[in-house]
Design an enzyme around this catalytic site. Structure first.
Site, PDB file in Angstrom:
ATOM      1  CE  LYS A  34      15.555  -8.379  -0.528  1.00 33.85           C
ATOM      2  NZ  LYS A  34      15.351  -9.841  -0.474  1.00 33.85           N
ATOM      3  CE1 TYR A 251      27.411  -4.355 -33.291  1.00 33.90           C
ATOM      4  CE2 TYR A 251      26.139  -3.451 -31.467  1.00 33.90           C
ATOM      5  CZ  TYR A 251      27.308  -3.495 -32.212  1.00 33.90           C
ATOM      6  OH  TYR A 251      28.364  -2.693 -31.881  1.00 33.90           O
TER       7      TYR A 251
END
Length: 355
Positions: A34, A251
């Site tokens: 899956k 950042y």
């Protein structure tokens, strides 16, 4: 060329399937593919899982995708049909559907598919999908009268924690129901349960994450379990700088250097699927582990090259996970599990299949 890439090792996937056979030599294997084979690519995984007795998917479109690739192995749709139309189509493409709710039972009795196999799911304590034990007995009687073949199944909530008290509750509930419905084929074990409880392997086992070389346990590595990593995520070193002590990196200025630092910039970021929230993670350059510093950007991240014993060069290969760094280590640093990292990879890194 940026050269962020995913390397997929077919031999490792086949090896891990053989490990399942070693754990459960007398059981049929439903190999879970899956979510695009846990992010590894469906076509790639199918080629290495030809020895599986059946393939497991979550919903019907994933079964269609398998058939579109020309694969003829039996398929089990573990969430079952979402409509009467899907239930009818299941017989046309040769899939076996789970039934875990009354609506699906009604479809199966409304449109009987003679001799079809149904995976009848009972809720033993996961409390997600499944009929109650009482509903399961009634459903089994109705489905058998309609001519269906049944496989009784359930799902563990805590198989990765073998001492969790809910485990024994689920085992007792399931085995009691099994005895009431005999003769019947049954399936209990996911990857963790396959390794923990050989007495519960029974007719079918359902390996998922272990096939892809990741450990289902927090206290056992894949290497300790003799599982081989199927996926490696790699890229290149694209810039280097010498920066002073006491300056910030990245950042948010969340990292401040404590010494003169040889800074490296790596072509990998959360836009590629590498988790932005990692904390105290490492990469490997020239076989040496070095720390990531600063915040992960969309396209880049920064590393501290200062302690490398050999001088790095631009374009040196950087291993993000696979080989000397496991995906489970990176997942732990991100506060998640390897399953999520595999399935969240973007399509930016180029895929290559190795042997």
């Amino acid at each position: 060329m940026r050269d962020a890439r995913v390397l997929l090792n077919a031999k490792a996937l086949t090896h891990n399937l053989h490990r399942v056979r070693e754990y459960a030599p007398h059981s049929h294997v439903l190999a879970m593919v899956k979510a695009d084979a846990y992010g590894h690519g469906l076509a790639f995984a199918l080629s290495a899982l030809q020895d599986a007795d059946a393939l497991g998917v979550a919903f019907f479109q994933e079964a269609r995708d398998i058939r579109a690739l020309g694969n003829t192995q039996p398929i089990v749709v573990i969430e079952g049909a979402f409509s009467l139309e899907e239930w009818i189509e299941s017989s046309k493409i040769g899939t076996q559907c789970a039934i875990h709710q009354e609506r699906q039972l009604e479809w199966a009795l409304q449109h009987i598919i003679p001799n079809a196999t149904i995976w009848l799911k009972v809720n033993t304590g996961m409390n997600r999908l499944g009929l109650t034990p009482e509903q399961t007995i009634t459903a089994a009687e109705q489905l058998r009268a309609a001519g269906y073949q049944l496989i009784l199944t359930t799902h563990f909530a805590n198989a990765d924690e073998p001492d969790h008290p809910i485990n024994q509750q689920q085992i007792d509930t399931f085995l009691t129901l099994k005895a009431q419905l005999e003769p019947i084929q049954v399936s209990m074990c996911n990857s963790a349960a396959i390794m923990q409880w050989p007495e519960l392997h029974l007719d079918w086992v359902r390996p998922g994450i272990m096939l892809y070389g990741s450990s289902p346990f927090a206290d056992h590595t894949a290497q300790q379990l003799n599982l081989q990593p199927v996926m490696s995520l790699k890229t290149r070193l694209i810039a280097m700088h010498q920066i002073a002590a006491g300056v910030t990196v990245g950042y948010g200025a969340r990292y401040t250097t404590t010494r003169p630092t040889h800074l490296g910039v790596v072509a990998m970021g959360y836009g590629d699927g590498y988790p932005r929230v990692v904390d105290h993670a490492q990469v490997s350059i020239n076989g040496q582990l070095i720390p990531i510093i600063g915040r992960i950007s969309m396209d880049m991240l920064t590393v501290d090259l200062t302690d490398l014993s050999t001088s790095p060069n631009l374009d040196d290969e950087v291993v993000m996970w696979g080989g000397e760094i496991s995906v489970d280590q990176i997942a732990a640093a991100a506060g998640t599990i390897g399953y999520e990292l595999f399935t969240r990879l973007s399509m930016r890194p180029v895929r290559y299949i190795t042997q």
